[in-house]
Design a protein around this motif. Structure first.
Motif, PDB file in Angstrom:
ATOM      1  N   GLU A  90      31.326  64.922   5.381  1.00 59.06           N
ATOM      2  CA  GLU A  90      31.572  64.388   6.973  1.00 59.06           C
ATOM      3  C   GLU A  90      31.580  62.960   6.701  1.00 59.06           C
ATOM      4  O   GLU A  90      30.765  62.297   7.315  1.00 59.06           O
ATOM      5  CB  GLU A  90      30.628  64.957   8.095  1.00 59.06           C
ATOM      6  CG  GLU A  90      30.973  66.427   8.218  1.00 59.06           C
ATOM      7  CD  GLU A  90      30.127  66.990   9.494  1.00 59.06           C
ATOM      8  OE1 GLU A  90      28.893  66.236   9.618  1.00 59.06           O
ATOM      9  OE2 GLU A  90      30.557  68.186  10.021  1.00 59.06           O
ATOM     10  N   THR A  91      32.296  62.061   5.788  1.00 65.70           N
ATOM     11  CA  THR A  91      32.074  60.753   5.751  1.00 65.70           C
ATOM     12  C   THR A  91      33.012  60.011   6.882  1.00 65.70           C
ATOM     13  O   THR A  91      32.701  58.707   6.770  1.00 65.70           O
ATOM     14  CB  THR A  91      32.701  60.357   4.395  1.00 65.70           C
ATOM     15  OG1 THR A  91      33.978  60.854   4.009  1.00 65.70           O
ATOM     16  CG2 THR A  91      31.842  60.982   3.220  1.00 65.70           C
ATOM     17  N   PRO A  92      33.965  60.684   7.469  1.00 70.61           N
ATOM     18  CA  PRO A  92      34.961  59.717   8.449  1.00 70.61           C
ATOM     19  C   PRO A  92      33.921  58.744   9.323  1.00 70.61           C
ATOM     20  O   PRO A  92      33.069  59.127   9.940  1.00 70.61           O
ATOM     21  CB  PRO A  92      35.736  60.629   9.247  1.00 70.61           C
ATOM     22  CG  PRO A  92      35.710  61.694   8.165  1.00 70.61           C
ATOM     23  CD  PRO A  92      34.375  61.939   7.753  1.00 70.61           C
ATOM     24  N   ARG A  93      34.486  57.685   9.993  1.00 70.76           N
ATOM     25  CA  ARG A  93      33.874  56.937  10.802  1.00 70.76           C
ATOM     26  C   ARG A  93      34.897  56.225  11.808  1.00 70.76           C
ATOM     27  O   ARG A  93      36.125  55.964  11.265  1.00 70.76           O
ATOM     28  CB  ARG A  93      33.231  55.601  10.174  1.00 70.76           C
ATOM     29  CG  ARG A  93      31.858  55.845   9.227  1.00 70.76           C
ATOM     30  CD  ARG A  93      30.807  56.536   9.830  1.00 70.76           C
ATOM     31  NE  ARG A  93      29.500  56.969   9.089  1.00 70.76           N
ATOM     32  CZ  ARG A  93      29.647  58.108   8.630  1.00 70.76           C
ATOM     33  NH1 ARG A  93      30.534  59.167   8.785  1.00 70.76           N
ATOM     34  NH2 ARG A  93      28.520  58.453   7.908  1.00 70.76           N
ATOM     35  N   TYR A  94      34.803  55.871  13.218  1.00 70.41           N
ATOM     36  CA  TYR A  94      35.579  55.663  14.071  1.00 70.41           C
ATOM     37  C   TYR A  94      35.061  54.392  14.873  1.00 70.41           C
ATOM     38  O   TYR A  94      33.915  54.533  15.255  1.00 70.41           O
ATOM     39  CB  TYR A  94      35.941  56.806  15.045  1.00 70.41           C
ATOM     40  CG  TYR A  94      36.720  57.806  14.267  1.00 70.41           C
ATOM     41  CD1 TYR A  94      36.103  58.920  13.882  1.00 70.41           C
ATOM     42  CD2 TYR A  94      37.955  57.564  14.191  1.00 70.41           C
ATOM     43  CE1 TYR A  94      36.756  59.949  13.020  1.00 70.41           C
ATOM     44  CE2 TYR A  94      38.865  58.905  13.444  1.00 70.41           C
ATOM     45  CZ  TYR A  94      38.081  59.877  12.852  1.00 70.41           C
ATOM     46  OH  TYR A  94      38.775  60.707  12.160  1.00 70.41           O
ATOM     47  N   TYR A  95      35.825  53.454  15.125  1.00 69.51           N
ATOM     48  CA  TYR A  95      35.541  52.312  15.656  1.00 69.51           C
ATOM     49  C   TYR A  95      36.480  52.177  16.807  1.00 69.51           C
ATOM     50  O   TYR A  95      37.691  51.959  16.664  1.00 69.51           O
ATOM     51  CB  TYR A  95      35.506  51.059  14.650  1.00 69.51           C
ATOM     52  CG  TYR A  95      34.537  51.119  13.518  1.00 69.51           C
ATOM     53  CD1 TYR A  95      33.027  50.727  13.950  1.00 69.51           C
ATOM     54  CD2 TYR A  95      34.797  51.891  12.347  1.00 69.51           C
ATOM     55  CE1 TYR A  95      32.195  50.671  12.653  1.00 69.51           C
ATOM     56  CE2 TYR A  95      33.805  52.023  11.658  1.00 69.51           C
ATOM     57  CZ  TYR A  95      32.676  51.494  11.535  1.00 69.51           C
ATOM     58  OH  TYR A  95      31.649  51.655  10.592  1.00 69.51           O
ATOM     59  N   VAL A  96      36.415  52.077  18.131  1.00 70.40           N
ATOM     60  CA  VAL A  96      37.013  52.271  19.011  1.00 70.40           C
ATOM     61  C   VAL A  96      36.919  50.768  20.122  1.00 70.40           C
ATOM     62  O   VAL A  96      35.712  50.615  20.525  1.00 70.40           O
ATOM     63  CB  VAL A  96      36.805  53.425  19.982  1.00 70.40           C
ATOM     64  CG1 VAL A  96      37.822  53.466  21.096  1.00 70.40           C
ATOM     65  CG2 VAL A  96      37.058  54.345  19.139  1.00 70.40           C
ATOM     66  N   ALA A  97      38.031  49.956  20.091  1.00 69.16           N
ATOM     67  CA  ALA A  97      37.994  48.939  20.803  1.00 69.16           C
ATOM     68  C   ALA A  97      38.710  49.224  22.141  1.00 69.16           C
ATOM     69  O   ALA A  97      39.590  49.792  22.140  1.00 69.16           O
ATOM     70  CB  ALA A  97      38.491  47.792  20.388  1.00 69.16           C
ATOM     71  N   MET A  98      37.935  49.292  23.450  1.00 64.72           N
ATOM     72  CA  MET A  98      38.467  49.498  24.539  1.00 64.72           C
ATOM     73  C   MET A  98      38.486  48.328  25.634  1.00 64.72           C
ATOM     74  O   MET A  98      39.329  48.439  26.669  1.00 64.72           O
ATOM     75  CB  MET A  98      37.569  50.781  25.094  1.00 64.72           C
ATOM     76  CG  MET A  98      37.597  51.834  24.350  1.00 64.72           C
ATOM     77  SD  MET A  98      36.665  52.998  25.222  1.00 64.72           S
ATOM     78  CE  MET A  98      37.825  53.907  26.398  1.00 64.72           C
ATOM     79  N   SER A  99      37.970  47.177  25.456  1.00 68.53           N
ATOM     80  CA  SER A  99      37.967  46.201  26.296  1.00 68.53           C
ATOM     81  C   SER A  99      39.352  45.416  26.318  1.00 68.53           C
ATOM     82  O   SER A  99      39.804  45.232  24.935  1.00 68.53           O
ATOM     83  CB  SER A  99      36.877  44.927  26.050  1.00 68.53           C
ATOM     84  OG  SER A  99      36.956  44.441  24.973  1.00 68.53           O
TER      85      SER A  99
END
Length: 201
Positions: free
Chosen positions: A44-53
């Motif tokens: 389980e190595t995936p990473r997620y970065y979510v920009a919402m502004s």
């Protein structure tokens, strides 16, 4: 929506409806679906970065995407950057590669996760676009992505204003290190994940 329907209906969207919103809860649902995918020895190595502004999305779009991908993702207000931790999938505990693919397995695993993500998006009535041309080091700097992560995709999502969401899975504490590269980008129109660190930028 049945899985086959989602698979047949999914398209790469290059025109987004201005003003359409996607909630934080929907984004979390997408990422939770992504983590249901199989991975090398359940690493389980995936990473997620979510920009919402709006400000961060605009900054990333204008400074990390070429003009044609700025146009392709215009109106999609959330950007999702996907990455994986290097040196885990496809590697032995002593750090040696199990075969000639090495970190290719991390990229493969992330692809499985991202397929889940885009199909879940379609099920929720959201559309996606995977964009491979972008400024990877610019993304790393703007979203404070660690050097031990390969960055594979960026996404846009129609969402509420709330800064950047960094998502890590439950094994985050035992993952390895290395240096990162960027491969693709994803635009997203549009139950709880393992952990979230929300920062306003």
């Amino acid at each position: 929506m049945e899985l086959r329907e989602a698979m047949e209906a999914r398209r790469s969207m290059r025109k987004y409806e201005a003003g359409k919103k996607v909630t934080r809860e929907q984004v979390e649902e997408l990422i939770q679906a992504a983590y249901l995918a199989p991975s090398w020895k359940n690493s389980e190595t995936p990473r997620y970065y979510v920009a919402m502004s709006e400000d961060v999305v605009r900054d990333i779009r204008e400074n990390c995407l070429p003009a044609f991908n700025q146009n392709n993702s215009a109106g999609a207000p959330v950007l999702i950057v996907t990455a994986f931790v290097k040196g885990i999938s496809g590697f032995n505990p002593d750090g040696t590669a199990c075969n000639e693919l090495g970190d290719g397995w991390g990229c493969y695993d992330l692809g499985l996760n991202n397929e889940n993500l885009v199909l879940k998006a379609k099920e929720l009535g959201l559309d996606t676009l995977i964009m491979g041309i972008r400024d990877g080091e610019g993304l790393r700097e703007k979203l404070s992505i660690p050097e031990d992560q390969e960055i594979v995709s960026v996404g846009s999502d129609r969402g509420q204003r709330c800064g950047v969401i960094t998502v890590r899975n439950r094994r985050a504490g035992r993952l390895g290190k290395g240096c990162g590269k960027f491969f693709a980008a994803l635009a997203l129109d549009g139950e709880k994940c393992y952990s979230m660190d929300i920062r306003s930028i």
